[in-house]
Design a protein around this motif. Structure first.
Motif, PDB file in Angstrom:
ATOM      1  N   LEU A 111       0.722  -1.102   0.013  1.00 40.15           N
ATOM      2  CA  LEU A 111      -0.094   0.019   0.161  1.00 40.15           C
ATOM      3  C   LEU A 111       0.897   1.232   0.019  1.00 40.15           C
ATOM      4  O   LEU A 111       1.876   1.320   0.851  1.00 40.15           O
ATOM      5  N   ASP A 112       0.576   2.104  -0.999  1.00 42.44           N
ATOM      6  CA  ASP A 112       1.386   3.550  -1.072  1.00 42.44           C
ATOM      7  C   ASP A 112       0.473   4.627  -0.317  1.00 42.44           C
ATOM      8  O   ASP A 112      -0.655   4.669  -1.004  1.00 42.44           O
ATOM      9  N   LEU A 113       0.933   5.394   0.241  1.00 40.92           N
ATOM     10  CA  LEU A 113       0.026   6.509   0.757  1.00 40.92           C
ATOM     11  C   LEU A 113       0.890   7.871   0.254  1.00 40.92           C
ATOM     12  O   LEU A 113       2.124   7.961   0.469  1.00 40.92           O
ATOM     13  N   ARG A 114       0.034   8.904  -0.417  1.00 39.40           N
ATOM     14  CA  ARG A 114       0.537   9.829  -0.857  1.00 39.40           C
ATOM     15  C   ARG A 114      -0.033  11.130  -0.415  1.00 39.40           C
ATOM     16  O   ARG A 114      -1.283  11.156  -0.228  1.00 39.40           O
ATOM     17  N   THR A 115       0.359  12.335  -0.097  1.00 43.01           N
ATOM     18  CA  THR A 115      -0.246  13.375   0.357  1.00 43.01           C
ATOM     19  C   THR A 115       0.433  14.489  -0.429  1.00 43.01           C
ATOM     20  O   THR A 115       1.593  14.319  -0.591  1.00 43.01           O
ATOM     21  N   PHE A 116      -0.328  15.656  -0.662  1.00 41.57           N
ATOM     22  CA  PHE A 116       0.221  16.741  -1.340  1.00 41.57           C
ATOM     23  C   PHE A 116      -0.388  17.832  -0.825  1.00 41.57           C
ATOM     24  O   PHE A 116      -1.671  17.920  -0.502  1.00 41.57           O
ATOM     25  N   GLY A 117       0.308  19.072  -1.062  1.00 38.00           N
ATOM     26  CA  GLY A 117      -0.336  20.523  -0.819  1.00 38.00           C
ATOM     27  C   GLY A 117       0.227  21.429  -1.782  1.00 38.00           C
ATOM     28  O   GLY A 117       1.331  21.546  -2.044  1.00 38.00           O
ATOM     29  N   ALA A 118      -0.697  22.088  -2.367  1.00 34.75           N
ATOM     30  CA  ALA A 118       0.000  23.159  -3.537  1.00 34.75           C
ATOM     31  C   ALA A 118      -0.882  24.565  -3.136  1.00 34.75           C
ATOM     32  O   ALA A 118      -1.875  24.552  -2.716  1.00 34.75           O
ATOM     33  N   VAL A 119      -0.065  25.613  -3.549  1.00 34.30           N
ATOM     34  CA  VAL A 119      -0.537  27.040  -3.378  1.00 34.30           C
ATOM     35  C   VAL A 119      -0.386  27.838  -4.491  1.00 34.30           C
ATOM     36  O   VAL A 119       0.720  27.430  -5.113  1.00 34.30           O
ATOM     37  N   HIS A 120      -1.246  28.506  -4.878  1.00 35.97           N
ATOM     38  CA  HIS A 120      -1.290  29.310  -5.948  1.00 35.97           C
ATOM     39  C   HIS A 120      -1.030  30.976  -5.555  1.00 35.97           C
ATOM     40  O   HIS A 120      -1.412  31.204  -4.777  1.00 35.97           O
ATOM     41  N   PHE A 121       0.285  31.375  -6.624  1.00 38.14           N
ATOM     42  CA  PHE A 121       0.600  32.786  -6.192  1.00 38.14           C
ATOM     43  C   PHE A 121       1.002  33.644  -7.301  1.00 38.14           C
ATOM     44  O   PHE A 121       0.995  33.230  -8.389  1.00 38.14           O
ATOM     45  N   GLY A 122       1.331  34.900  -7.123  1.00 37.74           N
ATOM     46  CA  GLY A 122       1.875  35.601  -8.467  1.00 37.74           C
ATOM     47  C   GLY A 122       0.739  36.417  -8.623  1.00 37.74           C
ATOM     48  O   GLY A 122      -0.312  36.497  -8.263  1.00 37.74           O
ATOM     49  N   SER A 123       0.735  36.826  -9.990  1.00 37.76           N
ATOM     50  CA  SER A 123      -0.275  37.614 -10.583  1.00 37.76           C
ATOM     51  C   SER A 123      -1.466  36.804 -11.002  1.00 37.76           C
ATOM     52  O   SER A 123      -1.158  35.599 -11.004  1.00 37.76           O
ATOM     53  N   GLU A 124      -2.614  37.165 -11.284  1.00 36.31           N
ATOM     54  CA  GLU A 124      -3.658  36.613 -11.889  1.00 36.31           C
ATOM     55  C   GLU A 124      -3.483  36.172 -13.369  1.00 36.31           C
ATOM     56  O   GLU A 124      -3.013  37.110 -13.948  1.00 36.31           O
TER      57      GLU A 124
END
Length: 534
Positions: free
Chosen positions: A482-495
């Motif tokens: 069994l493989d467990l994966r977690t991730f987090g991402a953030v958007h930044f900069g100009s629109e």
């Protein structure tokens, strides 16, 4: 589902830079280390890759049996049964990477059913023995398996309450049957069942397209054989990928959709082809001729493609061409080479005869202005990417891999104000909308005693509009399978593309926009996945 998630962040779905990327970078991170460290790197591969290695009969020869066909048509780490040639000889590893321990036309193995004759214990024992013999015969050339993926993701927008934002669960299972009755014949079929419990009946996206809770898809369906052990033939729906870029692949001519560079693995379905492969093993060269049958309802709609891969010293160079009626002529070249601890790679592609309309000019609903259409059919449109990857040793067995890639896209747009109009025109192709991009990543696989753990930090920016995305991924294997994966991402900069805001006032000028469209830009995403080999 929000327009941001559907269109702007579609390539961000998944939990990492890709299982292929993890596997390759993990292997490079151990260059020069002890042989035992290679098996530690193997254990961090996702289950889909392990199914390939076991189901293809790799055994102890897994590291020695990688082939150049994998580089051309997609590594076998992607999924079970990915493009693999039939063995030209029954005495060694086949060209698809399977060892001599795999299925063979030579008959039962030494540990197969006994040939001493039927048992004298009675008719019932004879019947059981016959059943056992049949099962053993089947096991020798038929492999059944798959991979189960469970997914949960939360997408937050810049405006609104956290409790009102979207949950998604794009879970699926891949099931395959792999038959190898002889060393010169192989048949493979793989299907996919997708299910998202967050989709309610009658749901649609902001463009009115229906969303399905459950889908059944055919991924692969092919037969593989050879002509005089010199020309290897694969007929049917098969997976294919051209190019060496980690984030961008402008020379990937045969797939109708772009690869998701941040997905755990390439989730695109196979393509209907007739593929001929002529290897020159003494030189390490490979030549391919392909008939492209996807969506070809008439003979004159069948496309063609050619590819040559040439090894010169430590440099691998490939040349590609693709052509089809009512499609642009596409020419490309890519290379990869190692210089010390650094791997260099690049791709260049040009297209001529593009019939897809391009747009320019302002979009203003209040002034009743829409962008004008113009043609680039007579132009040669250039796309190019180049990158480098550096492996830095840490201690006796570990390394950290640092990499970067730049992408120039002449087919993209320098003005992000056109994005809403391109979405409406169904011409939105994430990570291929701007003119200039850059991607960076850092990988640490199985550090120290954490043999089953991988850390990945990656980021992408559209330099044309100033939008960016940063992401961190963590993967660990538990309970062996069994493989467990977690991730987090953030958007930044100009629109812009990676932080997309859609704000179109109601208008009767354009059908479908009578109510207008307003979507807040994304803020961050978090998710967790579980995958298990079946």
């Amino acid at each position: 589902m929000s327009v941001v998630r559907t269109l702007a962040c579609a390539p961000m779905r998944g939990a990492g830079l890709g299982s292929v990327g993890w596997a390759r970078a993990g292997a490079r991170a151990r260059a020069g280390a002890r042989a035992g460290a290679r098996w530690r790197a193997l254990r961090v591969l996702p289950p889909a890759a392990l199914v390939v290695l076991v189901g293809s009969g790799f055994g102890d020869s897994v590291w020695a049996s990688e082939t150049r066909d994998e580089e051309i048509f997609g590594p076998t780490e992607d999924r079970p049964g990915d493009d693999a040639e039939v063995s030209p000889s029954a005495d060694g590893p086949s060209a698809d990477g399977s060892s001599a321990d795999g299925p063979s036309a030579d008959g039962p193995s030494a540990d197969g059913p006994s040939t001493d004759g039927p048992s004298t214990d009675g008719p019932s024992t004879d019947r059981l023995s016959a059943i056992r013999d049949q099962l053993e015969d089947t096991k020798r050339f038929l492999d059944l398996g798959g991979t189960l993926w469970l997914w949960l993701e939360y997408d937050a927008l810049a405006d609104g309450a956290l409790k009102t934002f979207e949950l998604r669960s794009p879970s699926f299972v891949d099931l395959y049957a792999d038959a190898r009755p002889t060393d010169r014949l192989r048949g493979f079929v793989q299907g996919r069942i997708k299910h998202d419990f967050t989709v309610a009946q009658g749901d649609s996206d902001f463009l009115g397209r229906a969303r399905s809770e459950t889908e059944v898809l055919l991924d692969q369906l092919w037969v593989k054989t050879d002509i005089a052990r010199r020309v290897f033939v694969t007929v049917g729906r098969q997976r294919v990928r051209w190019g060496v870029g980690r984030f961008w692949n402008p020379t990937d001519f045969l797939n109708s959709s772009r690869r998701d560079p941040l997905a755990v693995f390439d989730q695109r379905l196979g393509v209907s082809l007739v593929r001929l492969h002529v290897p020159l093993e003494a030189r390490g060269w490979n030549f391919y001729a392909i008939a492209h049958l996807e969506d070809a309802s008439r003979l004159d709609a069948v496309g063609g493609a050619l590819r040559a891969e040439i090894l010169v010293d430590q440099t691998e160079v490939s040349f590609s061409a693709a052509f089809q009626k009512d499609q642009p002529l596409r020419l490309g070249a890519d290379f990869s080479m190692g210089v010390g601890w650094v791997d260099l790679k690049g791709e260049v592609a040009v297209q001529h005869g593009i019939t897809t309309p391009f747009f320019r000019g302002p979009l203003s609903v209040s002034e009743r202005l829409v962008p004008a259409v113009f043609s680039r059919e007579d132009e040669w449109v250039l796309q190019a990417t180049g990158g480098a990857e550096l492996s830095i040793p840490i201690g006796e067995e570990d390394s950290v891999v640092l990499g970067g890639e730049y992408f120039y896209n002449r087919a993209g747009y320098a003005d992000e104000a056109l994005y809403p109009w391109l979405i409406y025109q169904r011409q939105w192709s994430p990570l291929y909308m701007g003119r200039h991009y850059v991607g960076l990543y850092a990988l640490l696989a199985a550090p120290g005693r954490w043999d089953d753990t991988t850390f990945l930090l990656s980021g992408i920016s559209n330099l044309s509009d100033g939008s960016a995305l940063a992401r961190i991924d963590y993967s660990v294997r538990v309970f062996q399978y069994l493989d467990l994966r977690t991730f987090g991402a953030v958007h930044f900069g100009s629109e812009g593309e990676l932080k997309l805001r859609v704000d179109v006032d109601p208008t009767t000028l354009v059908p479908g926009l009578e109510q207008g469209v307003r979507v807040s830009p994304p803020s961050f995403e978090v998710g967790v996945t579980m995958s298990m080999a079946l």
